[in-house]
Design an enzyme around this catalytic site. Sequence first.
Site, PDB file in Angstrom:
ATOM      1  N   ASN A  13       7.069  14.520   9.014  1.00  0.00           N
ATOM      2  CA  ASN A  13       7.598  16.192   8.981  1.00  0.00           C
ATOM      3  C   ASN A  13       6.082  16.828   8.589  1.00  0.00           C
ATOM      4  OD1 ASN A  13       8.454  18.870   8.081  1.00  0.00           O
ATOM      5  ND2 ASN A  13       9.117  17.897   6.178  1.00  0.00           N
ATOM      6  N   TRP A  14       5.749  17.423   9.664  1.00  0.00           N
ATOM      7  CA  TRP A  14       4.189  18.083   9.408  1.00  0.00           C
ATOM      8  C   TRP A  14       4.497  19.391   8.532  1.00  0.00           C
ATOM      9  CZ3 TRP A  14       1.254  17.697  14.728  1.00  0.00           C
ATOM     10  CH2 TRP A  14       0.872  16.593  14.793  1.00  0.00           C
ATOM     11  N   LYS A  15       5.593  20.084   8.248  1.00  0.00           N
ATOM     12  CA  LYS A  15       5.637  21.221   7.605  1.00  0.00           C
ATOM     13  C   LYS A  15       4.663  22.210   8.534  1.00  0.00           C
ATOM     14  CE  LYS A  15       6.764  18.633   3.601  1.00  0.00           C
ATOM     15  NZ  LYS A  15       7.026  18.515   2.110  1.00  0.00           N
ATOM     16  N   HIS A  99      15.937  21.201   4.654  1.00  0.00           N
ATOM     17  CA  HIS A  99      14.831  20.904   3.837  1.00  0.00           C
ATOM     18  C   HIS A  99      14.982  21.591   2.462  1.00  0.00           C
ATOM     19  CE1 HIS A  99      10.943  19.592   2.279  1.00  0.00           C
ATOM     20  NE2 HIS A  99      10.921  18.419   3.042  1.00  0.00           N
ATOM     21  N   GLU A 101      12.511  22.702   0.886  1.00  0.00           N
ATOM     22  CA  GLU A 101      11.597  23.952   1.166  1.00  0.00           C
ATOM     23  C   GLU A 101      12.395  25.146   1.734  1.00  0.00           C
ATOM     24  OE1 GLU A 101       8.093  21.839   2.790  1.00  0.00           O
ATOM     25  OE2 GLU A 101       8.120  20.817   1.040  1.00  0.00           O
ATOM     26  N   GLU A 170      15.962  13.194  -0.285  1.00  0.00           N
ATOM     27  CA  GLU A 170      14.513  13.906  -0.717  1.00  0.00           C
ATOM     28  C   GLU A 170      14.635  14.442  -1.952  1.00  0.00           C
ATOM     29  OE1 GLU A 170      11.618  14.259   3.045  1.00  0.00           O
ATOM     30  OE2 GLU A 170      12.750  16.003   2.380  1.00  0.00           O
ATOM     31  N   GLY A 176       5.837  16.103  -2.309  1.00  0.00           N
ATOM     32  CA  GLY A 176       4.396  16.331  -2.216  1.00  0.00           C
ATOM     33  C   GLY A 176       4.077  16.538  -3.720  1.00  0.00           C
ATOM     34  N   SER A 216       6.744  11.767  -1.139  1.00  0.00           N
ATOM     35  CA  SER A 216       5.515  11.058  -1.344  1.00  0.00           C
ATOM     36  C   SER A 216       5.764   9.669  -0.899  1.00  0.00           C
ATOM     37  CB  SER A 216       5.456  11.040  -3.027  1.00  0.00           C
ATOM     38  OG  SER A 216       4.996  12.326  -3.381  1.00  0.00           O
ATOM     39  N   GLY A 237       5.886  13.576   4.711  1.00  0.00           N
ATOM     40  CA  GLY A 237       5.369  14.709   4.949  1.00  0.00           C
ATOM     41  C   GLY A 237       3.770  14.310   4.936  1.00  0.00           C
ATOM     42  N   GLY A 238       3.143  14.470   3.843  1.00  0.00           N
ATOM     43  CA  GLY A 238       1.635  14.550   3.803  1.00  0.00           C
ATOM     44  C   GLY A 238       0.990  13.279   4.622  1.00  0.00           C
TER      45      GLY A 238
END
Length: 258
Positions: A13-15, A99, A101, A170, A176, A216, A237-238
């Site tokens: 998930n590149w966001k 998500h 966010e 999640e 994150g 994470s 993500g990251g």
Amino acid sequence: MNRKYRKTLIAGNWKMNKTPSQTKEFMTQLKAIMPKGRWCDIALCVPAVCIPAAVRAMRETRVGIGAENCNANPSGAYTGEIAADMLVDAGCKYVIIGHSERRAMGETDADVNAKVLAALNEGLIPIVCCGETLEQRDADVTAEHIAMQIKLALQGVSEEKIRKVVIAYEPIWAIGTGRTATPEQAEEVCEHIRTVVRKLYSSKHARAITILYGGSMNEKNAYDLLAQPDIDGGLIGGASLVPEKFVQIIEAANQPVM
Ligand code: PGA
């Protein structure tokens, strides 16, 4: 994971990261180091403007491209929004829905449900997200909260269509933050999600549904998380922004079939 009964999926998930040019560069690097084995499905969910570059670059590969959101309506006066059939036409296979966010930006359980139905209707695989806040965990209402999110997200999803759904657990406190849920904490909730699906559908459907952990997850903790029986993959993500790290997580999914 349990590869006998269900698919393993490693999804990035590149966001809101990377431009189309950077996407092209990333995909070239990824292709060069991509493991040859086929022990899991692989997805990269990227910003909408990066979808064409990602699809073009990964056309001859096994990496499925996804979007990070879609609108629930088929078309119309929704300035700035993107419909599910547009994503399909652009070459997407997956779409992340609900998500945390996006929920923080105002997306409700009803919105999430409408988007899941829209995605399924167009043949996209929805990666439906759920997760509790730290306050909810501390108040010991995680199980109730997750059950409610899942039940509401899946309203009106038929027995036939549930086969196409992926669920991602999640915990918001782990996203994150570098603070991963322990494998035991993640397993407990993923197992609970499977129980919720069992009650809503059947044991057969529960056994077949792919449930991811996200928050994470990285190249260091992936193996232990994926070794849990009810964690069928990751939403990353990251660590999905760096080809080497993403590949190491894919490699961590290469575990013995039980
Ligand atoms: P993270 O994000 O891996 O950077 O914690 C996961 C996600 O939000 O999907």
